[in-house]
Structures are given as C-alpha cells and as structure tokens.
Design a protein around this motif. Structure first.
Motif, PDB file in Angstrom:
ATOM      1  N   ALA A  90      13.365 -46.495 -43.095  1.00  0.00           N
ATOM      2  CA  ALA A  90      12.096 -46.068 -43.671  1.00  0.00           C
ATOM      3  C   ALA A  90      11.308 -47.281 -44.155  1.00  0.00           C
ATOM      4  CB  ALA A  90      12.341 -45.095 -44.823  1.00  0.00           C
ATOM      5  N   ALA A  91      10.028 -47.332 -43.792  1.00  0.00           N
ATOM      6  CA  ALA A  91       9.213 -48.498 -44.114  1.00  0.00           C
ATOM      7  C   ALA A  91       8.567 -48.399 -45.495  1.00  0.00           C
ATOM      8  CB  ALA A  91       8.124 -48.678 -43.055  1.00  0.00           C
ATOM      9  N   GLY A  92       8.222 -47.195 -45.919  1.00  0.00           N
ATOM     10  CA  GLY A  92       7.486 -47.038 -47.165  1.00  0.00           C
ATOM     11  C   GLY A  92       8.374 -46.797 -48.363  1.00  0.00           C
ATOM     12  N   PRO A  93       7.775 -46.706 -49.557  1.00  0.00           N
ATOM     13  CA  PRO A  93       8.550 -46.481 -50.789  1.00  0.00           C
ATOM     14  C   PRO A  93       9.006 -45.031 -50.964  1.00  0.00           C
ATOM     15  CG  PRO A  93       6.214 -46.606 -51.302  1.00  0.00           C
ATOM     16  CD  PRO A  93       6.345 -46.930 -49.839  1.00  0.00           C
ATOM     17  N   THR A  94       8.405 -44.119 -50.209  1.00  0.00           N
ATOM     18  CA  THR A  94       8.783 -42.715 -50.318  1.00  0.00           C
ATOM     19  C   THR A  94       8.756 -42.055 -48.939  1.00  0.00           C
ATOM     20  OG1 THR A  94       6.507 -41.926 -50.673  1.00  0.00           O
ATOM     21  CG2 THR A  94       7.806 -42.499 -52.635  1.00  0.00           C
ATOM     22  N   VAL A  95       9.470 -40.960 -48.829  1.00  0.00           N
ATOM     23  CA  VAL A  95       9.391 -40.090 -47.660  1.00  0.00           C
ATOM     24  C   VAL A  95       9.264 -38.656 -48.157  1.00  0.00           C
ATOM     25  CG1 VAL A  95      10.640 -41.565 -46.035  1.00  0.00           C
ATOM     26  CG2 VAL A  95      11.906 -39.981 -47.500  1.00  0.00           C
ATOM     27  N   SER A  96       8.626 -37.818 -47.370  1.00  0.00           N
ATOM     28  CA  SER A  96       8.493 -36.408 -47.722  1.00  0.00           C
ATOM     29  C   SER A  96       9.670 -35.619 -47.158  1.00  0.00           C
ATOM     30  CB  SER A  96       7.177 -35.840 -47.165  1.00  0.00           C
ATOM     31  OG  SER A  96       6.071 -36.443 -47.778  1.00  0.00           O
ATOM     32  N   LEU A  97      10.203 -34.715 -47.962  1.00  0.00           N
ATOM     33  CA  LEU A  97      11.304 -33.848 -47.534  1.00  0.00           C
ATOM     34  C   LEU A  97      10.827 -32.399 -47.602  1.00  0.00           C
ATOM     35  CD1 LEU A  97      14.358 -33.579 -46.761  1.00  0.00           C
ATOM     36  CD2 LEU A  97      14.776 -33.224 -49.207  1.00  0.00           C
ATOM     37  N   TYR A 134      12.114 -18.781 -47.236  1.00  0.00           N
ATOM     38  CA  TYR A 134      12.041 -19.823 -48.262  1.00  0.00           C
ATOM     39  C   TYR A 134      11.416 -21.062 -47.637  1.00  0.00           C
ATOM     40  CZ  TYR A 134      13.680 -22.451 -52.389  1.00  0.00           C
ATOM     41  OH  TYR A 134      13.753 -23.178 -53.541  1.00  0.00           O
ATOM     42  N   GLU A 135      10.658 -21.800 -48.417  1.00  0.00           N
ATOM     43  CA  GLU A 135      10.195 -23.125 -48.002  1.00  0.00           C
ATOM     44  C   GLU A 135       9.835 -23.932 -49.243  1.00  0.00           C
ATOM     45  OE1 GLU A 135       5.611 -21.735 -46.921  1.00  0.00           O
ATOM     46  OE2 GLU A 135       6.631 -23.230 -45.688  1.00  0.00           O
ATOM     47  N   ASP A 136       9.997 -25.226 -49.137  1.00  0.00           N
ATOM     48  CA  ASP A 136       9.664 -26.110 -50.255  1.00  0.00           C
ATOM     49  C   ASP A 136       9.461 -27.518 -49.721  1.00  0.00           C
ATOM     50  OD1 ASP A 136       9.087 -26.915 -52.790  1.00  0.00           O
ATOM     51  OD2 ASP A 136      10.985 -26.339 -53.675  1.00  0.00           O
ATOM     52  N   LEU A 137       8.856 -28.343 -50.541  1.00  0.00           N
ATOM     53  CA  LEU A 137       8.515 -29.713 -50.166  1.00  0.00           C
ATOM     54  C   LEU A 137       8.542 -30.577 -51.407  1.00  0.00           C
ATOM     55  CD1 LEU A 137       7.110 -31.734 -48.036  1.00  0.00           C
ATOM     56  CD2 LEU A 137       4.979 -31.002 -49.102  1.00  0.00           C
ATOM     57  N   ASN A 138       9.156 -31.757 -51.303  1.00  0.00           N
ATOM     58  CA  ASN A 138       9.009 -32.750 -52.367  1.00  0.00           C
ATOM     59  C   ASN A 138       9.169 -34.140 -51.781  1.00  0.00           C
ATOM     60  OD1 ASN A 138      11.807 -33.084 -52.140  1.00  0.00           O
ATOM     61  ND2 ASN A 138      12.261 -31.950 -54.014  1.00  0.00           N
ATOM     62  N   THR A 139       9.129 -35.130 -52.651  1.00  0.00           N
ATOM     63  CA  THR A 139       9.111 -36.529 -52.227  1.00  0.00           C
ATOM     64  C   THR A 139      10.403 -37.223 -52.639  1.00  0.00           C
ATOM     65  OG1 THR A 139       6.707 -36.603 -52.451  1.00  0.00           O
ATOM     66  CG2 THR A 139       7.857 -38.711 -52.406  1.00  0.00           C
ATOM     67  N   ILE A 140      10.937 -38.032 -51.723  1.00  0.00           N
ATOM     68  CA  ILE A 140      12.172 -38.779 -51.958  1.00  0.00           C
ATOM     69  C   ILE A 140      11.836 -40.268 -52.084  1.00  0.00           C
ATOM     70  CG2 ILE A 140      14.460 -39.328 -51.066  1.00  0.00           C
ATOM     71  CD1 ILE A 140      14.068 -36.386 -51.649  1.00  0.00           C
ATOM     72  N   PRO A 141      12.199 -40.929 -53.186  1.00  0.00           N
ATOM     73  CA  PRO A 141      11.963 -42.376 -53.277  1.00  0.00           C
ATOM     74  C   PRO A 141      12.938 -43.141 -52.388  1.00  0.00           C
ATOM     75  CG  PRO A 141      13.142 -41.608 -55.211  1.00  0.00           C
ATOM     76  CD  PRO A 141      12.792 -40.380 -54.410  1.00  0.00           C
ATOM     77  N   VAL A 142      12.454 -44.209 -51.793  1.00  0.00           N
ATOM     78  CA  VAL A 142      13.286 -45.092 -50.975  1.00  0.00           C
ATOM     79  C   VAL A 142      13.099 -46.508 -51.504  1.00  0.00           C
ATOM     80  CG1 VAL A 142      13.791 -45.958 -48.671  1.00  0.00           C
ATOM     81  CG2 VAL A 142      13.006 -43.604 -48.966  1.00  0.00           C
ATOM     82  N   THR A 143      14.158 -47.103 -52.001  1.00  0.00           N
ATOM     83  CA  THR A 143      14.067 -48.444 -52.562  1.00  0.00           C
ATOM     84  C   THR A 143      14.461 -49.479 -51.512  1.00  0.00           C
ATOM     85  OG1 THR A 143      16.325 -48.249 -53.395  1.00  0.00           O
ATOM     86  CG2 THR A 143      14.554 -47.646 -54.893  1.00  0.00           C
ATOM     87  N   PRO A 144      13.829 -50.659 -51.532  1.00  0.00           N
ATOM     88  CA  PRO A 144      14.202 -51.714 -50.582  1.00  0.00           C
ATOM     89  C   PRO A 144      15.682 -52.057 -50.678  1.00  0.00           C
ATOM     90  CG  PRO A 144      12.168 -52.280 -51.746  1.00  0.00           C
ATOM     91  CD  PRO A 144      12.729 -51.065 -52.421  1.00  0.00           C
ATOM     92  N   GLY A 145      16.331 -52.150 -49.545  1.00  0.00           N
ATOM     93  CA  GLY A 145      17.744 -52.480 -49.520  1.00  0.00           C
ATOM     94  C   GLY A 145      18.664 -51.326 -49.852  1.00  0.00           C
ATOM     95  N   GLN A 146      18.102 -50.134 -49.933  1.00  0.00           N
ATOM     96  CA  GLN A 146      18.935 -48.971 -50.245  1.00  0.00           C
ATOM     97  C   GLN A 146      19.993 -48.781 -49.170  1.00  0.00           C
ATOM     98  OE1 GLN A 146      16.719 -45.457 -51.255  1.00  0.00           O
ATOM     99  NE2 GLN A 146      18.425 -44.056 -50.883  1.00  0.00           N
TER     100      GLN A 146
END
Length: 354
Positions: A90-97, A134-146
């Motif tokens: 993942a390139a960015g700081p967050t991804v959508s789930l 059911y459906e839902d959406l939120n954001t997952i943080p992705v840290t560099p080097g995770q």
C-alpha cells in the motif's frame, strides 16, 4: 489429569449489538467531500461488478483467515471475522475497508451490474435498489514499514442462513494527473451461519485465545467496530495458527446456548475436555483429560439467571509442557443434565518443541 486453569468468570453477560453504520447512510453524509463520496461509489461499483461476474482484483494480497459465530440480540448472530493483506504494497497512509453481506437464499439481495450504456441506465431506474443483509465501511491506517501480512478483524450481524461476504480493500484515488490507478483487492467468502435462537442445545465457535484481557468498561459502538472480539467486559485476542510450543498453553473460550434451566433459572451442565494424540499413519488414541467442569446452581454465582440474559461460558487454559511433540485433537463434550442432551466440539492443534 492435565493441569488447567479457568480463563473467564462464568457470570459475565455478553451483549452483542446489531446496529451498524450503513454505507448508504455514509453516502448521504453532507460532511463528506466529493472525493470521499466518489471513493464510496467506486468501491460499491467494484463489488457490484464482481457480483455480476467480473474478475476480482487482488493487488494488496487480501486473504480471508477465520470467522467465529456467536449469538447476538434480536434473533441475530454475531460473526467476527479476520482478513490479512500485504501492508507493504500500500502506497498511502490509509486504505478503505468495505464489507458487504448478501443472503444467498433471500430474494432481492443480489447485487446489480453497473450500467454501461444509456439504455442500461434507463432500465436500471425501474429495477429495485439492491438490498443487503449488512454492509459497512471504514478506514485502516497503514504505517511505513508495517509488517506484512497485516491482520484486520471486523464483524457483522445477520440471522441464520447462508451468505456471500464481499470484502474490499482499496487505496484512495490520487488527485494528481497521470497517477497510477489505486491498488484494490476484493475477496468473496461464503459462510453458513448457524441459528442459535432455536430451542436446541448449541454453542458458539470454540475460540482459541492468545490471551483474554479484562476491560474497565464496555467499548463504544465505534470502538467495537475495530475490536470485534471485545465481548462485554473482556476482550479476546484470538490465535489462528494452531501450532503451539511446549512453553505455551492452549486457551479456549466458548458460550453454551439454550440449556434447560431449573426453577431458579439455572442450568445443570457438565463440560469435559478430552485430549487425543494423532500419531502419523496410526489411529488416534486417548492422551489425557482435565477434570470435568460443572456449571450449575452450586458453582454459578447466586445472581446468575439465564432469563436476565446471562450467558453460560466455559473455558480453560491448559499448559502444553507435558505434551510430546505431535498432532492432537481436543474434544469438548457439553452435557445438559436437565435435558439429557449432549454435543461435542473438536479442535485440532499441533505441539512443537520450539
């Protein structure tokens, strides 16, 4: 006898809510920017396309790991599930789930294909909007080097039945010109959800725990979304790799549903834990057992009352130091003495010297 210790207090009430922030509500949120609304639309379009037969992308190595089944409220079941993905991709700081649950045996729940022509758009206006269990959406943080793979747990509540669960992980679309397309993954998992609301003796999934931690207070709804294994006043950190070193212990947690009760609204249940060794190329044989666990009026707290929603729990933590290296089966036998009924649950695991 194998030494063991109890891992939970049996009087804890587990209340699992069935409310959820639905994506449809998110779409109408006036606080959202146009970019956020477009992200949601893009994700929904991806799922609709795959449901209609288009190939599923998997740029981020998304994979289904595990699910558990527990009783919720309002004739619903609570299903926490876990997926992994390659965070390093993942390139960015967050991804959508995003996760969508579609009943396979109910009319009007199938996704619809995204229109590709004006005629399709005109016809689509006449078609009913897709309905989902059911459906839902939120954001997952992705840290560099995770580290990869990264593990994420979420949950949904539905009634008993068979469902297709669609899970999407997507990078945000870049606003820069000539930017590469966002990495996207989609997986589909079919689950058969048991009905715990019948009168039959039953149990939740047997959850294998790395540890069980007490909570000072129940989580808020927003916290519960991101920590679905928090149950009432405790939080389970589940173990999914059932290979254990001799230095560790096998910790189990399970809820027992629908036992018959006496005049004081208390059950009379016995739980037995029997271990069998599975030699390579030979039939399994009995290895050892713990003392039977009695759950009745003499062992449960005086205030325990199943009509008040108290749930019957069982769990043990068994040190593995005395287990020779090899493969094992744990048989958990639950006997309802008042109803003269019993059932068994099995867990296969491996013990290693490391």
């Amino acid at each position: 006898m194998v030494n063991r210790r109890s891992v939970v207090a049996l009087s804890v009430t587990v209340a699992l809510a069935s409310s959820v922030a639905i994506v449809a509500q998110k779409k109408d949120d006036k606080k959202q920017t146009d970019a956020q609304k477009k992200e949601i639309q893009d994700i929904v379009r991806i799922v609709d396309g795959v449901a209609a037969g288009q190939p599923a992308p998997n740029d981020l190595g998304l994979a289904w790991v595990h699910e558990d089944f527990l009783k919720a409220t309002g004739n619903k079941e609570y299903i926490p599930f876990t997926v992994t993905f390659e965070a390093s991709k993942a390139a960015g700081p967050t991804v959508s789930l995003y996760w969508r649950v579609v009943a396979k045996d109910a009319p009007g729940t199938a996704s619809v294909a995204v229109p590709t022509a004006d005629k399709d758009k005109k016809d689509d206006k006449k078609a009913p909007a897709p309905r989902f269990a059911y459906e839902d959406l939120n954001t997952i943080p992705v840290t560099p080097g995770q580290s990869s793979p990264a593990r994420v747990s979420r949950a949904f509540t539905v009634g008993g039945g068979t469902y297709d669960v669609y899970v999407v992980l997507k990078e945000a679309t870049s606003q820069q010109k000539n930017a590469p397309p966002p990495k996207t993954s989609l997986i589909k998992q079919t689950l058969t959800v048991p009905d715990f609301w019948s009168a039959d003796l039953s149990t939740s999934s047997v959850i294998i725990a790395q540890r069980i931690e007490p909570l000072n207070a129940p989580l808020s709804p927003n916290e519960q979304v991101e920590r679905p294994y928090a149950l009432g006043m405790m939080e389970i950190v589940p173990a999914f790799d059932l290979k254990f070193s001799k230095k560790s212990e096998l910790s189990t947690f399970m809820l027992i549903y629908n036992p018959k009760t006496d005049a004081m609204n208390k059950p009379d249940v016995t739980v037995e834990y029997n271990f069998y060794v599975k030699p390579s190329g030979a039939p399994e044989k009995f290895f050892n057992k713990t003392n039977p666990q009695a759950l009745n009026a003499t062992t449960l707290p005086p205030a325990f009352d199943m009509t008040l929603g108290h749930q019957l729990q069982t769990g043990q933590a068994v040190p593995l130091a005395s287990f020779p290296d090899g493969d094992y089966r744990l048989e958990i036998k639950v006997t309802d003495k008042l109803a003269n009924k019993s059932l068994t649950r099995d867990i296969n695991f491996t013990v290693t010297a490391g």
